[in-house]
Scaffold this active site. Structure first.
Site, short mmCIF file in Angstrom:
data_model
loop_
_atom_site.label_atom_id
_atom_site.label_comp_id
_atom_site.label_asym_id
_atom_site.label_seq_id
_atom_site.Cartn_x
_atom_site.Cartn_y
_atom_site.Cartn_z
N ILE A 16 0.82 -1.21 0.00
CA ILE A 16 0.00 0.00 0.00
C ILE A 16 0.85 1.26 0.00
CG2 ILE A 16 -2.01 -1.06 1.06
CD1 ILE A 16 -1.11 0.00 3.76
N GLY A 17 2.17 1.10 0.05
CA GLY A 17 3.07 2.25 -0.01
C GLY A 17 4.47 1.78 -0.34
N GLY A 19 8.67 3.27 -1.21
CA GLY A 19 9.65 4.33 -1.36
C GLY A 19 11.02 3.75 -1.61
N GLY A 20 12.01 4.61 -1.65
CA GLY A 20 13.36 4.15 -1.97
C GLY A 20 13.97 3.27 -0.90
N MET A 21 13.46 3.37 0.33
CA MET A 21 14.07 2.64 1.43
C MET A 21 13.22 1.48 1.94
SD MET A 21 15.59 5.91 3.45
CE MET A 21 14.10 6.83 3.19
N VAL A 24 5.41 -0.51 2.55
CA VAL A 24 4.39 -0.72 3.57
C VAL A 24 3.38 -1.70 3.00
CG1 VAL A 24 2.64 0.34 5.03
CG2 VAL A 24 4.70 1.62 4.45
N LYS A 39 5.65 -2.11 7.96
CA LYS A 39 6.62 -1.33 7.21
C LYS A 39 7.94 -2.08 7.21
CE LYS A 39 8.49 3.36 6.81
NZ LYS A 39 7.68 3.85 5.70
N ASP A 137 9.94 14.07 9.49
CA ASP A 137 9.50 13.77 8.13
C ASP A 137 7.99 13.98 8.00
OD1 ASP A 137 9.91 13.09 5.48
OD2 ASP A 137 9.71 10.93 5.82
#
Length: 507
Positions: A16-17, A19-21, A24, A39, A137
């Site tokens: 559902i999510g 990113g580069g790192m 999720v 996560k 963040d």
């Protein structure tokens, strides 16, 4: 990775999510039979020069600290640790939309909504900064709007593990973090504090009000340079309807010097308070003004209000060779889950397999109808009556078109739908549905089901305040049950007790 189990407990389901790192996922907690969000972070993607073991220790330590912060606006942390090469953080699953999507769907964003979102974030930040912890963040993707309009802040503590040296660049040339929301002191690698989060809040408010972040650019370094040296554009030039005090507050939050910003989240909240909406009617689900318009009111508070969107279903099990969903395997999984008492997991499996099965076999195929029937039944067993109701109505309509309204299966679907309405507190609709099916049971000589329906109608009439109608309904039922079962059967005994209580109440 679908189907991977983390820590012998959390089965990953849907991304559902990303990113580069890390990513999720929605996941299934097999121990407690519930949905959670997991996560996953990769230490080797987060930083250079710090050993993976040290990063894991730092991550777990930070998660323990942040788990001690309790606030209704913070996502609950359930678990944390490492699994293979990944760090994992297990959190409560939050229904709703993240603020970035909410903005995209409602541009131009009403300034009253911005004030309401910011005020709720201030309440969260005040609790976090008192620990003291700095979020580092804060951005729209880390803020969720739930169906009741309340705000939940995500990723508390994760950035403080990652962002040990903000100026360091990854191998892709991008700084770790979110450059568009970085305060000047954070961009320079200086000491961060509560004032850093307030700057990010100012960026977020500017974006909600104007539709764009105050400082954009084609490269991360270019964006950071603008944060350091360019003044922000007053949002009133883009949105003349914005009150001057709100425009002034955003400019104060975006001050380059932390000493020129508000002293804390409490001061920001006090500045927002006069602009918050007063009592009134909210616009519907996902309206962030609702907590101020109707504080502490139950949700939903309107008849027929839309339910919260269901969580993403569990993806279907693939058939061998990638030919599509393996329906038989999914059914076996459902049976196993139900046998273990894992109703929530069974709901996820069925919800995931149904669309794919319908696409492959056809909506009216026997296999899809069997799955849909099991799905509706399992939703009811899980107490998810609002989600079960449309499934039951669809099943009833399809069956009635084929076998007629008097067909036992049609009647069962309609009876179950009436039960859902009853459980949801929609008494008038439940009465209407029960009355519609009652003649079919009576004509078929199904005395047991007819008596049950008549008793439910009587109890529902009491619930809506129709005492005369309820007394007439239950008195007639008492006469018929005594004639069929005798005066000492459980049902007439119970009916006499209800009628006597009603007589005493009406004296």
């Amino acid at each position: 990775m679908n189907g991977r189990v983390i820590a012998d407990r959390y089965e990953l389901s849907t991304v559902i999510g990303q990113g580069g790192m890390g990513q999720v996922w929605t996941a299934y907690d097999g121990r407690l039979d519930r949905r959670v969000a997991v996560k996953l972070l990769r230490p080797d993607h987060m930083t250079k020069g710090t050993g993976a073991d040290e990063m894991r220790r730092r991550f777990v330590r930070e998660c323990r600290v942040t788990a001690q912060v309790t606030h209704p606006g913070l996502v609950t942390v359930h678990d944390a640790g490492s699994d293979g090469d990944d760090l994992y953080l297990v959190m409560q699953y939050v229904d709703g939309a993240d603020l970035a999507d909410h903005l995209a769907e409602h541009e131009p964003y009403p300034w009253q909504w911005t004030v309401s979102v910011a005020a709720q974030i201030c309440a969260v930040l005040a609790a976090v900064h008192a620990v003291p912890i700095v979020h580092r963040d804060l951005k729209p993707r880390n803020v969720m709007i739930k169906p009741d309009g309340t705000v939940t802040v995500l990723d508390l503590g994760v950035a403080s593990v990652i962002d040990t040296d903000t100026t360091r660049l990854t191998h892709t040339g991008s700084p770790i973090g979110s450059p568009a929301y970085m305060a000047p002191e954070q961009a320079m690698g200086g000491t961060v504090g509560p004032y850093t989060d307030l700057y990010a809040l100012g960026v977020l408010m500017h974006e909600l009000l104007s539709g764009n972040v105050p400082f954009a650019g084609s490269t991360a370094l270019g964006v950071l340079h603008r944060h350091l040296y360019e003044p922000p554009l007053p949002v009133g030039r883009v949105r003349p309807d914005i009150p001057e005090p709100l425009e002034g507050l955003v400019l104060r939050l975006l001050a380059k010097d932390p000493q020129h910003r508000p002293s804390g989240a409490q001061e920001v909240y006090e500045s927002l308070a006069p602009l918050l909406p007063r009592r009134g009617n909210p616009g519907g689900p996902l309206d962030p003004t609702r907590p101020f318009l109707r504080p502490h009111a139950p949700w939903p508070d309107r008849a027929g209000a839309a339910a919260a969107p269901p969580p993403p279903p569990r993806p279907p099990t693939a058939a061998p060779g990638g030919r599509g969903p393996d329906v038989a395997a999914a059914v076996d999984e459902v049976k196993k889950a139900l046998g273990e008492g894992s109703i929530t997991r069974a709901v996820d499996i069925l919800g995931g397999i149904l669309p794919a099965a319908a696409a492959e076999h056809g909506e009216r195929s026997p296999v899809v109808r069997i799955l849909r029937k099991q799905y509706a039944t399992t939703l009811m067993d899980d107490g998810q009556y609002r989600r079960a109701l449309p499934e039951l109505r669809r099943l009833a309509d399809d069956r009635a078109a084929e076998a007629g309204p008097a067909d036992p299966q049609t009647l069962q679907f309609r009876h179950d739908a009436a039960q859902c309405l009853e459980q949801l507190g929609e008494a008038a609709a439940a009465i209407a549905e029960y009355r519609a099916v009652l003649p079919y049971y009576e004509n078929a000589g199904d005395t047991g089901r007819a008596f049950d329906v008549r008793q439910r109608i009587g109890n529902l009439l009491l619930a809506v305040g129709d005492h005369a109608g309820a007394r007439h309904q239950l008195q007639a039922l008492l006469y018929d049950t005594e004639r069929v079962h005798g005066p000492y059967h459980r049902l007439p005994v119970e009916l006499r007790r209800v009628l006597e209580r009603q007589r005493q109440f009406n004296r």
